[in-house]
Design a protein around this motif. Sequence first.
Motif, PDB file in Angstrom:
ATOM      1  N   SER A 157      51.465  18.944   1.120  1.00 52.79           N
ATOM      2  CA  SER A 157      50.440  17.988   0.697  1.00 52.79           C
ATOM      3  C   SER A 157      50.714  16.607   1.274  1.00 52.79           C
ATOM      4  CB  SER A 157      50.377  17.918  -0.831  1.00 52.79           C
ATOM      5  OG  SER A 157      51.594  17.434  -1.377  1.00 52.79           O
ATOM      6  N   TYR A 158      51.990  16.263   1.409  1.00 55.65           N
ATOM      7  CA  TYR A 158      52.366  14.957   1.965  1.00 55.65           C
ATOM      8  C   TYR A 158      51.995  14.885   3.446  1.00 55.65           C
ATOM      9  CZ  TYR A 158      55.305  11.094   3.589  1.00 55.65           C
ATOM     10  OH  TYR A 158      55.758   9.937   4.170  1.00 55.65           O
ATOM     11  N   SER A 159      52.380  15.890   4.209  1.00 54.70           N
ATOM     12  CA  SER A 159      52.108  15.868   5.654  1.00 54.70           C
ATOM     13  C   SER A 159      50.605  15.933   5.937  1.00 54.70           C
ATOM     14  CB  SER A 159      52.834  17.032   6.340  1.00 54.70           C
ATOM     15  OG  SER A 159      52.455  18.273   5.778  1.00 54.70           O
ATOM     16  N   LYS A 160      49.862  16.676   5.124  1.00 52.44           N
ATOM     17  CA  LYS A 160      48.414  16.761   5.326  1.00 52.44           C
ATOM     18  C   LYS A 160      47.734  15.440   4.986  1.00 52.44           C
ATOM     19  CE  LYS A 160      48.054  21.743   4.477  1.00 52.44           C
ATOM     20  NZ  LYS A 160      47.557  22.799   3.564  1.00 52.44           N
ATOM     21  N   LEU A 161      48.205  14.790   3.918  1.00 47.92           N
ATOM     22  CA  LEU A 161      47.613  13.509   3.532  1.00 47.92           C
ATOM     23  C   LEU A 161      47.941  12.422   4.555  1.00 47.92           C
ATOM     24  CD1 LEU A 161      45.908  12.166   1.351  1.00 47.92           C
ATOM     25  CD2 LEU A 161      48.005  11.653   0.089  1.00 47.92           C
ATOM     26  N   LYS A 162      49.090  12.521   5.202  1.00 47.65           N
ATOM     27  CA  LYS A 162      49.467  11.548   6.231  1.00 47.65           C
ATOM     28  C   LYS A 162      48.474  11.562   7.392  1.00 47.65           C
ATOM     29  CE  LYS A 162      52.896   9.431   6.888  1.00 47.65           C
ATOM     30  NZ  LYS A 162      53.199   7.977   6.714  1.00 47.65           N
ATOM     31  N   GLU A 163      47.799  12.684   7.615  1.00 49.26           N
ATOM     32  CA  GLU A 163      46.807  12.774   8.685  1.00 49.26           C
ATOM     33  C   GLU A 163      45.590  11.899   8.397  1.00 49.26           C
ATOM     34  OE1 GLU A 163      45.822  16.872   9.241  1.00 49.26           O
ATOM     35  OE2 GLU A 163      47.903  17.492   9.590  1.00 49.26           O
ATOM     36  N   TYR A 164      45.425  11.511   7.140  1.00 50.39           N
ATOM     37  CA  TYR A 164      44.296  10.661   6.732  1.00 50.39           C
ATOM     38  C   TYR A 164      44.769   9.254   6.414  1.00 50.39           C
ATOM     39  CZ  TYR A 164      41.510  14.925   6.203  1.00 50.39           C
ATOM     40  OH  TYR A 164      40.831  16.094   6.416  1.00 50.39           O
ATOM     41  N   GLU A 165      45.863   8.832   7.005  1.00 54.57           N
ATOM     42  CA  GLU A 165      46.454   7.548   6.669  1.00 54.57           C
ATOM     43  C   GLU A 165      45.490   6.390   6.884  1.00 54.57           C
ATOM     44  OE1 GLU A 165      50.918   5.645   6.916  1.00 54.57           O
ATOM     45  OE2 GLU A 165      50.290   7.136   8.389  1.00 54.57           O
ATOM     46  N   LEU A 166      44.623   6.490   7.888  1.00 54.71           N
ATOM     47  CA  LEU A 166      43.707   5.400   8.207  1.00 54.71           C
ATOM     48  C   LEU A 166      42.250   5.744   7.901  1.00 54.71           C
ATOM     49  CD1 LEU A 166      45.256   4.199  11.596  1.00 54.71           C
ATOM     50  CD2 LEU A 166      45.628   3.278   9.304  1.00 54.71           C
ATOM     51  N   THR A 167      42.029   6.887   7.257  1.00 53.90           N
ATOM     52  CA  THR A 167      40.673   7.281   6.875  1.00 53.90           C
ATOM     53  C   THR A 167      40.686   7.763   5.424  1.00 53.90           C
ATOM     54  OG1 THR A 167      41.053   9.523   7.745  1.00 53.90           O
ATOM     55  CG2 THR A 167      39.996   7.929   9.212  1.00 53.90           C
ATOM     56  N   ALA A 168      39.506   7.955   4.871  1.00 53.25           N
ATOM     57  CA  ALA A 168      39.394   8.393   3.472  1.00 53.25           C
ATOM     58  C   ALA A 168      39.637   9.900   3.376  1.00 53.25           C
ATOM     59  CB  ALA A 168      38.018   8.050   2.920  1.00 53.25           C
ATOM     60  N   PRO A 169      40.648  10.327   2.647  1.00 52.22           N
ATOM     61  CA  PRO A 169      40.954  11.757   2.540  1.00 52.22           C
ATOM     62  C   PRO A 169      40.069  12.460   1.513  1.00 52.22           C
ATOM     63  CG  PRO A 169      42.552  10.502   1.299  1.00 52.22           C
ATOM     64  CD  PRO A 169      41.643   9.493   1.951  1.00 52.22           C
ATOM     65  N   PRO A 170      39.881  13.764   1.656  1.00 53.27           N
ATOM     66  CA  PRO A 170      39.144  14.517   0.631  1.00 53.27           C
ATOM     67  C   PRO A 170      39.914  14.475  -0.693  1.00 53.27           C
ATOM     68  CG  PRO A 170      39.452  15.815   2.652  1.00 53.27           C
ATOM     69  CD  PRO A 170      40.334  14.621   2.767  1.00 53.27           C
ATOM     70  N   LEU A 171      39.206  14.340  -1.797  1.00 52.97           N
ATOM     71  CA  LEU A 171      39.879  14.256  -3.092  1.00 52.97           C
ATOM     72  C   LEU A 171      40.678  15.512  -3.452  1.00 52.97           C
ATOM     73  CD1 LEU A 171      37.618  12.255  -5.561  1.00 52.97           C
ATOM     74  CD2 LEU A 171      39.786  11.606  -4.527  1.00 52.97           C
ATOM     75  N   PRO A 172      40.227  16.733  -3.078  1.00 49.75           N
ATOM     76  CA  PRO A 172      41.082  17.890  -3.369  1.00 49.75           C
ATOM     77  C   PRO A 172      42.462  17.783  -2.720  1.00 49.75           C
ATOM     78  CG  PRO A 172      38.867  18.628  -2.912  1.00 49.75           C
ATOM     79  CD  PRO A 172      38.897  17.153  -2.585  1.00 49.75           C
ATOM     80  N   LEU A 173      42.547  17.185  -1.532  1.00 48.86           N
ATOM     81  CA  LEU A 173      43.831  16.999  -0.877  1.00 48.86           C
ATOM     82  C   LEU A 173      44.675  15.974  -1.631  1.00 48.86           C
ATOM     83  CD1 LEU A 173      45.849  17.417   1.372  1.00 48.86           C
ATOM     84  CD2 LEU A 173      44.526  15.866   2.825  1.00 48.86           C
ATOM     85  N   VAL A 174      44.031  14.894  -2.074  1.00 51.06           N
ATOM     86  CA  VAL A 174      44.736  13.910  -2.902  1.00 51.06           C
ATOM     87  C   VAL A 174      45.230  14.576  -4.180  1.00 51.06           C
ATOM     88  CG1 VAL A 174      44.508  11.752  -4.195  1.00 51.06           C
ATOM     89  CG2 VAL A 174      43.373  11.997  -1.979  1.00 51.06           C
ATOM     90  N   GLY A 175      44.409  15.475  -4.718  1.00 47.83           N
ATOM     91  CA  GLY A 175      44.793  16.208  -5.922  1.00 47.83           C
ATOM     92  C   GLY A 175      46.048  17.038  -5.708  1.00 47.83           C
ATOM     93  N   ASP A 176      46.146  17.704  -4.560  1.00 45.04           N
ATOM     94  CA  ASP A 176      47.344  18.492  -4.240  1.00 45.04           C
ATOM     95  C   ASP A 176      48.577  17.593  -4.186  1.00 45.04           C
ATOM     96  OD1 ASP A 176      45.827  20.772  -4.087  1.00 45.04           O
ATOM     97  OD2 ASP A 176      45.636  20.714  -1.892  1.00 45.04           O
TER      98      ASP A 176
END
Length: 220
Positions: A84-103
Amino acid sequence: IPEYHLAICGTGPANISPLVYLEEENKLDSLLNKGVIAIDKSLNVGLGALGEYKITANSIGSVFFEIFKNCDSDLFKFINKKSSYSKLKEYELTAPPLPLVGDFLSDIGRFISNKIINNSNSELCLSSQVTEIKLRTDNKFEVTYQNLLSPGAPKKILAKNIFFNIGGIQTSLFKNYKFPDGKIVCNSNEFLQGKEDEKIHELIADRTEPIEISIIGSSH
């Protein structure tokens, strides 16, 4: 009645954030030693309803990493190994999907859960719903909660302090309201989960005139 220093009613993002901050400041153990009880009707700490919402966050991904000022902290070492950390890092400069933030928050919640469970002075009560809170004349909070998996007599605890945030879901929001015929009504929780998508698509199909939308409340 068991007595605690702090009762945490709801373990979603809002209530878990102070615990994450304290952990990063090496102060969470001190708080747990005083006695903390955390109560939530779900099975997950830290997630709340975010994992069910089919929209993006209202901030860029880097916001969710600002708490980690110490890369040597136990929490950072734990979360750094999660997908979940590495996937969220891919959205560091854009708005991530909330399900990913949830993970991501759910993984942080597992770390916090283990801290609470492994402290003999504190307790984690999941699948339990807070039904009543009273402020007594001695300025202590009396919290009543019900275990949802094993119905029986409600339990009570006392707390000197309380965190209260059980989310913005209003299951009976429209129970006492009457709306004109033809109006489509849905609550924000169901709307954000996409449960009303078909109804909304039917409403806007082949329309050329503007559609009026009224939003009652603003919890979401």
